[in-house]
Design a protein around this motif. Structure first.
Motif, PDB file in Angstrom:
ATOM      1  N   UNK A  36      38.064  38.957  36.915  1.00 50.37           N
ATOM      2  CA  UNK A  36      38.958  40.027  37.343  1.00 50.37           C
ATOM      3  C   UNK A  36      38.422  41.411  37.029  1.00 50.37           C
ATOM      4  N   UNK A  37      37.899  41.590  35.811  1.00 48.12           N
ATOM      5  CA  UNK A  37      37.391  42.911  35.439  1.00 48.12           C
ATOM      6  C   UNK A  37      36.083  43.245  36.154  1.00 48.12           C
TER       7      UNK A  37
ATOM      8  N   UNK B 266      34.936  39.070  45.368  1.00 47.91           N
ATOM      9  CA  UNK B 266      36.305  39.559  45.542  1.00 47.91           C
ATOM     10  C   UNK B 266      36.301  41.050  45.865  1.00 47.91           C
ATOM     11  N   UNK B 267      35.348  41.777  45.282  1.00 47.17           N
ATOM     12  CA  UNK B 267      35.279  43.238  45.459  1.00 47.17           C
ATOM     13  C   UNK B 267      34.578  43.662  46.741  1.00 47.17           C
TER      14      UNK B 267
ATOM     15  N   UNK C 145      34.444  44.318  57.545  1.00 48.04           N
ATOM     16  CA  UNK C 145      34.873  42.992  57.992  1.00 48.04           C
ATOM     17  C   UNK C 145      34.099  41.886  57.261  1.00 48.04           C
ATOM     18  N   UNK C 146      32.756  41.955  57.175  1.00 53.06           N
ATOM     19  CA  UNK C 146      32.048  40.949  56.369  1.00 53.06           C
ATOM     20  C   UNK C 146      32.535  40.930  54.919  1.00 53.06           C
ATOM     21  N   UNK C 147      32.822  42.111  54.372  1.00 50.41           N
ATOM     22  CA  UNK C 147      33.327  42.179  53.002  1.00 50.41           C
ATOM     23  C   UNK C 147      34.665  41.484  52.854  1.00 50.41           C
ATOM     24  N   UNK C 148      35.550  41.687  53.839  1.00 47.30           N
ATOM     25  CA  UNK C 148      36.857  41.029  53.804  1.00 47.30           C
ATOM     26  C   UNK C 148      36.711  39.517  53.912  1.00 47.30           C
TER      27      UNK C 148
ATOM     28  N   UNK D 126      36.205  33.887  48.650  1.00 43.32           N
ATOM     29  CA  UNK D 126      36.191  33.800  47.188  1.00 43.32           C
ATOM     30  C   UNK D 126      37.592  33.522  46.641  1.00 43.32           C
ATOM     31  N   UNK D 127      38.576  34.239  47.153  1.00 45.55           N
ATOM     32  CA  UNK D 127      39.951  34.030  46.696  1.00 45.55           C
ATOM     33  C   UNK D 127      40.450  32.637  47.073  1.00 45.55           C
ATOM     34  N   UNK D 128      40.093  32.191  48.266  1.00 40.49           N
ATOM     35  CA  UNK D 128      40.454  30.829  48.667  1.00 40.49           C
ATOM     36  C   UNK D 128      39.800  29.810  47.748  1.00 40.49           C
ATOM     37  N   UNK D 129      38.553  30.064  47.409  1.00 41.94           N
ATOM     38  CA  UNK D 129      37.845  29.169  46.491  1.00 41.94           C
ATOM     39  C   UNK D 129      38.519  29.097  45.131  1.00 41.94           C
ATOM     40  N   UNK D 130      39.013  30.241  44.648  1.00 38.30           N
ATOM     41  CA  UNK D 130      39.716  30.255  43.369  1.00 38.30           C
ATOM     42  C   UNK D 130      40.987  29.405  43.439  1.00 38.30           C
TER      43      UNK D 130
END
Length: 886
Positions: free
Chosen positions: A195-196, A252-253, A862-865, A871-875
């Motif tokens: 997160x950090x 995520x960032x 868009x690639x970043x999103x 990544x969030x889905x993986x988490x």
């Protein structure tokens, strides 16, 4: 459990109390003298300006959602420079920092108070994060309190807290990221680290790079502390684990990090070959002892941002670490490694992204020193007699002797620091052996706060270095950006046309004020600039010495016409700075006058021919600007393939022969100008022509010496222009060495141009010549480009729309900065966007009636999103899997 909770509450309460007292003593100077927390230059036009803009930006998004039920994020703003991407330009200052979201609640006129509050909150949170790091490592007591106070009120914070507020953010993030690293080593949950890492990467790409390096150094030290030596069977799994969690946080960032990083890496400032010395100047090292205790704000920036200014108790802890027992070896090695990095210029080059040398990472060094204090504090009253003697000799004899030896660089704040160091040691020796340590603890807290207050006094006080004078008066910053800005005169004209720009010369420009007044300008000042704009300025050899800051177009008539400048602002009574054609006075106040011209190009104009790359590269700078009024030059990796005719170029500029006379201590040796004393000058005598602009062109301009910049003055008749040039030793250097200085438009012929060197030294000018640009054909060429224009122009969020009718195929040039984020649709069909005439967007259009639409999306967003979503889905999948496994 109850005692632990009570202890935890106690340390946070004590810290808060000490923070309030110290904060009042430090920042009370600003309040007492009626100053805002906004630094004069970058503070007003970058940091504060961005925060006020961001508040309006967020409120606009909310209002659109509430009133129109549309969720729209504006990504492009034509009022930032010649048009800029909002995210990538402002991420460095506000967008991504969670704290700045509070700007949505505060109107622009009250942003000054939020600005100050956020500075205090950042500093407070940095100390809180440090306490959390200490407590995770089982540190308790007053040592933690003292470490937190010295960490969050170091000289770096005093100097940068109000000067560059976001410089404090990494001081919050780093301790929490290091806790995350420790949690992973201890096989605890990695989410704090992930997160950090994400928050740090989102908040500021520049400082995240530094944090990443410190993360690696810390992880290596922690590994060695756990395993003692490097063994492949342990190191490989740990590398994979840390790499995985790091990439997850970075992933995520990505919606903010990827666009910002790609934008920064594309600037000339990052690619410029700056001067990297093997060692710093000896004077720099000689000042380190004195500057350990305080900050000389005047010398801090030029001296590679080595901003120290630590409380004397830090030095006492460091002495004890180095001369006492053999424990804390990891701290000793950590101090040795970071100190070595601080003393080697190449390390500053690496830590600054392989750009110019800068030690802006020194906040991390401050955290190490503060933690050394925390770990060594319990040893303060348990020293052996030999250690006490050594400590007394160092603090009371060696330090003063060293300061006397370096008396050339000694200052009052340095002597105060040495005196407080001696006082701290004396108190330590007196209290040594006491069973009750309350008196010693209280004395250490008091001496530390007094030392910090003393540092603030020498920094801020009008009787000392007077840092106060660098801050705007209370209530002034927002007024400077709005109703007191020169462009407010243009705003009050209430010109209802959809597009026009203003320019100015002969007065101090207030960059970025167009953002607040919602106008279109020719000035800009942010840390990164659009690459197409920078390329255009290099091609035109403009007089601006800094890639990321330009204050207009030097009054060059052709450039003003190409960019759609309708209004020109000059100081009242200084009409000699007006370009050709600005002869209608439309507004004035006590300081400034605004003039208008109708002879300028609209937002969308057309060219019926193109200039080939082969022809373009053979043109001189004066020919290039003329060429852009006759045809379209399309830039790209390959030659533009089109069936449009090649432009038949006609030039009428004149390069008159001249004779040089000198005045003052100056010798001309070939292409070198040896100036023995500042103020020496050369005068070029020539036979000029009427109705023209006169240019002094300097190609291959360099300075042979250690100066980071130098000044020159160019004069012709009653026009005087003071210019600054940055050398490869300067952090603002971007590789620019060719300059064209416009000495203004004049109806009568001129005969002299004088170049004055405002610094002694050896100057090299590979090619120096005069050029005169007659105005006789400009109006005709301008009218030709206006034959077919984009009409019914509408600007909406991330879109530009208009219609155009053509009798033949032409290139439509749009007067906004080119970006890969633009997509064009002509009559509903997507069409390639060209980089035309240097920095503009262009479209090749066939004959007929067309509806043109331009849509913008931040490049790499868009690639970043997509990466972030994965990544969030993986988490989520990982957490569900873990839960099922349990």
């Amino acid at each position: 459990m109850g005692k632990k909770l009570e202890s935890r509450k106690s340390i946070y309460f004590k810290y808060t109390l000490c923070f309030l007292v110290t904060g009042i003593l430090v920042f009370g100077w600003l309040v007492a003298y009626g100053k805002s927390f906004v630094w004069d230059f970058d503070g007003v036009f970058q940091h504060f300006n961005t925060l006020a803009y961001y508040g309006k930006y967020l409120r606009k998004i909310l209002m659109t959602l509430i009133r129109e039920h549309r969720f729209v994020f504006p990504m492009w703003d034509l009022s930032i420079g010649f048009g800029s991407d909002i995210l990538t330009t402002l991420n460095y200052y506000a967008i991504g920092d969670p704290l700045t979201l509070l700007a949505v609640l505060v109107p622009g006129s009250r942003t000054e108070y939020l600005y100050a509050v956020l500075i205090v909150i950042r500093i407070y949170l940095s100390g809180m994060a440090f306490i959390m790091f200490c407590r995770y490592h089982k540190n308790q007591g007053n040592g933690v309190l003292l470490g937190a106070v010295t960490y969050c009120f170091s000289g770096f914070v005093l100097f940068c807290g109000a000067r560059h507020p976001y410089f404090i953010n990494p001081m919050i993030y780093l301790p929490l990221i290091l806790i995350g690293i420790d949690k992973i080593f201890n096989r605890e949950k990695p989410w704090l680290f992930v997160g950090m890492t994400a928050i740090s990467a989102i908040s500021n790409f520049y400082f995240f790079y530094m944090i990443a390096i410190v993360m690696v150094i810390y992880a290596v030290f922690r590994y060695l502390m756990i395993y003692g030596r490097i063994r492949i069977k342990e190191v490989v799994p740990w590398l994979l684990k840390f790499a995985g969690w790091s990439f997850l946080g970075i992933g995520i960032a990505m919606p903010i990090l990827l666009p910002s990083a790609m934008y920064v890496l594309g600037t000339g400032r990052m690619s410029a070959k700056n001067y990297i010395p093997v060692l710093y100047p000896l004077a720099h090292y000689a000042r380190l002892l004195n500057d350990f205790f305080g900050v000389d704000y005047i010398a801090a920036s030029p001296r590679y941002y080595t901003v120290t200014g630590f409380a004397p108790i830090i030095l006492v802890a460091l002495f004890i670490l180095l001369v006492s027992r053999k424990k804390h070896r990891e701290l000793k090695w950590g101090w040795v490694v970071l100190t070595a990095l601080l003393l080697i210029p190449y390390a500053g080059h690496v830590m600054n992204g392989f750009s110019y040398v800068s030690n802006r990472w020194i906040w991390a060094y401050g955290m190490l020193l503060a933690y050394i204090l925390v770990k060594l504090y319990p040893d303060f009253l348990e020293l052996k007699k030999s250690e006490k003697r050594t400590l007394a000799v160092i603090g009371c004899v060696v330090l003063p002797a060293a300061q006397l030896l370096l008396s050339k660089y000694a200052t009052l704040h340095g002597w105060l620091g040495i005196g407080m160091t001696a006082v701290t040691i004396v108190i330590l020796l007196i209290c040594s052996g006491m069973k009750k340590q309350q008196f010693f603890a209280a004395a250490m807290v008091v001496t530390t706060i007094v030392s910090i207050a003393g540092n603030a006094y020498f920094l801020f006080s009008p009787d000392q270095t007077n840092y106060l004078k660098a801050f705007r008066a209370k209530g002034a910053p927002y007024a400077w950006l709005t109703n007191q800005a020169q462009n407010n005169l243009v705003k009050e004209l209430e010109d209802t046309d959809t597009f026009y720009r203003y320019d100015q010369y002969g007065n101090i420009a207030r960059e970025n004020t167009a953002m607040q007044n919602r106008l279109y300008s020719t000035d800009f000042y942010y840390s990164v600039t659009n690459g197409a704009v920078a390329e255009f300025f290099r091609e035109m050899d403009t007089s601006n010495p800094i890639e990321q800051m330009y204050d207009g177009l030097d009054g060059r008539t052709i450039l003003d016409r190409l960019t759609g400048v309708r209004y020109f602002i000059v100081k009242k009574g200084h009409e000699e700075y007006l370009p050709y054609g600005y002869d209608e006075k439309v507004a004035e106040n006590k300081k400034y006058t605004v003039y208008k011209t109708e002879q300028t190009l609209p937002f969308g104009y057309t060219c019926d021919s193109v200039i080939t790359r082969e022809v373009w590269e053979e043109l001189s700078v004066t020919e290039k600007q003329q060429a852009l009024l006759q045809g379209a030059y399309i830039q790209g990796e390959t030659e533009y393939d089109t069936d449009l005719a090649q432009t038949s170029l006609v030039f009428n500029d004149v390069e008159p022969e001249y004779e040089i006379t000198t005045d003052g201590d100056i010798q001309i040796e070939g292409n070198q100008y040896v100036v023995g004393k500042s103020g020496a000058s050369i005068t070029l005598h020539y036979q000029g022509v009427e109705n023209c602009e006169t240019y002094l062109v300097l190609e291959g301009l360099n300075y042979d010496g250690e100066a980071t910049k130098f000044g020159m003055t160019v004069t012709r008749d009653d026009v005087e222009k003071k210019e600054t040039v940055y050398t490869e030793r300067n952090s603002f250097y971007s590789g620019k060495e060719n300059f064209l200085y416009n000495t203004g438009y004049h109806e009568d012929a001129s005969s002299e141009v004088t170049l004055t060197f405002r610094k002694a030294g050896v100057f090299t000018i590979e090619n120096l010549y005069l050029a005169e640009q007659p105005m006789e054909s400009l109006d005709q060429q301008t009218e030709a480009l206006k034959e077919n224009i984009l009409e019914n122009v509408e600007f909406d969020e991330n879109t530009v729309k208009g219609t155009i009718t053509l009798d033949e195929k032409k290139i439509l040039v749009l007067s906004m900065a080119y970006s890969k984020g633009w997509k064009a649709y002509v009559d509903g069909k997507e069409q390639a966007v060209l980089q035309a005439n240097g920095m503009f967007c262009g479209l090749e259009l066939d004959a007929g009636e067309h509806v043109v639409e331009m849509h913008y999306c931040t490049p790499y967003l868009i690639p970043g999103l997509i990466i972030s979503a994965l990544c969030l889905t993986g988490i989520v999948i990982f957490l569900i899997w873990k839960k099922k496994c349990k």
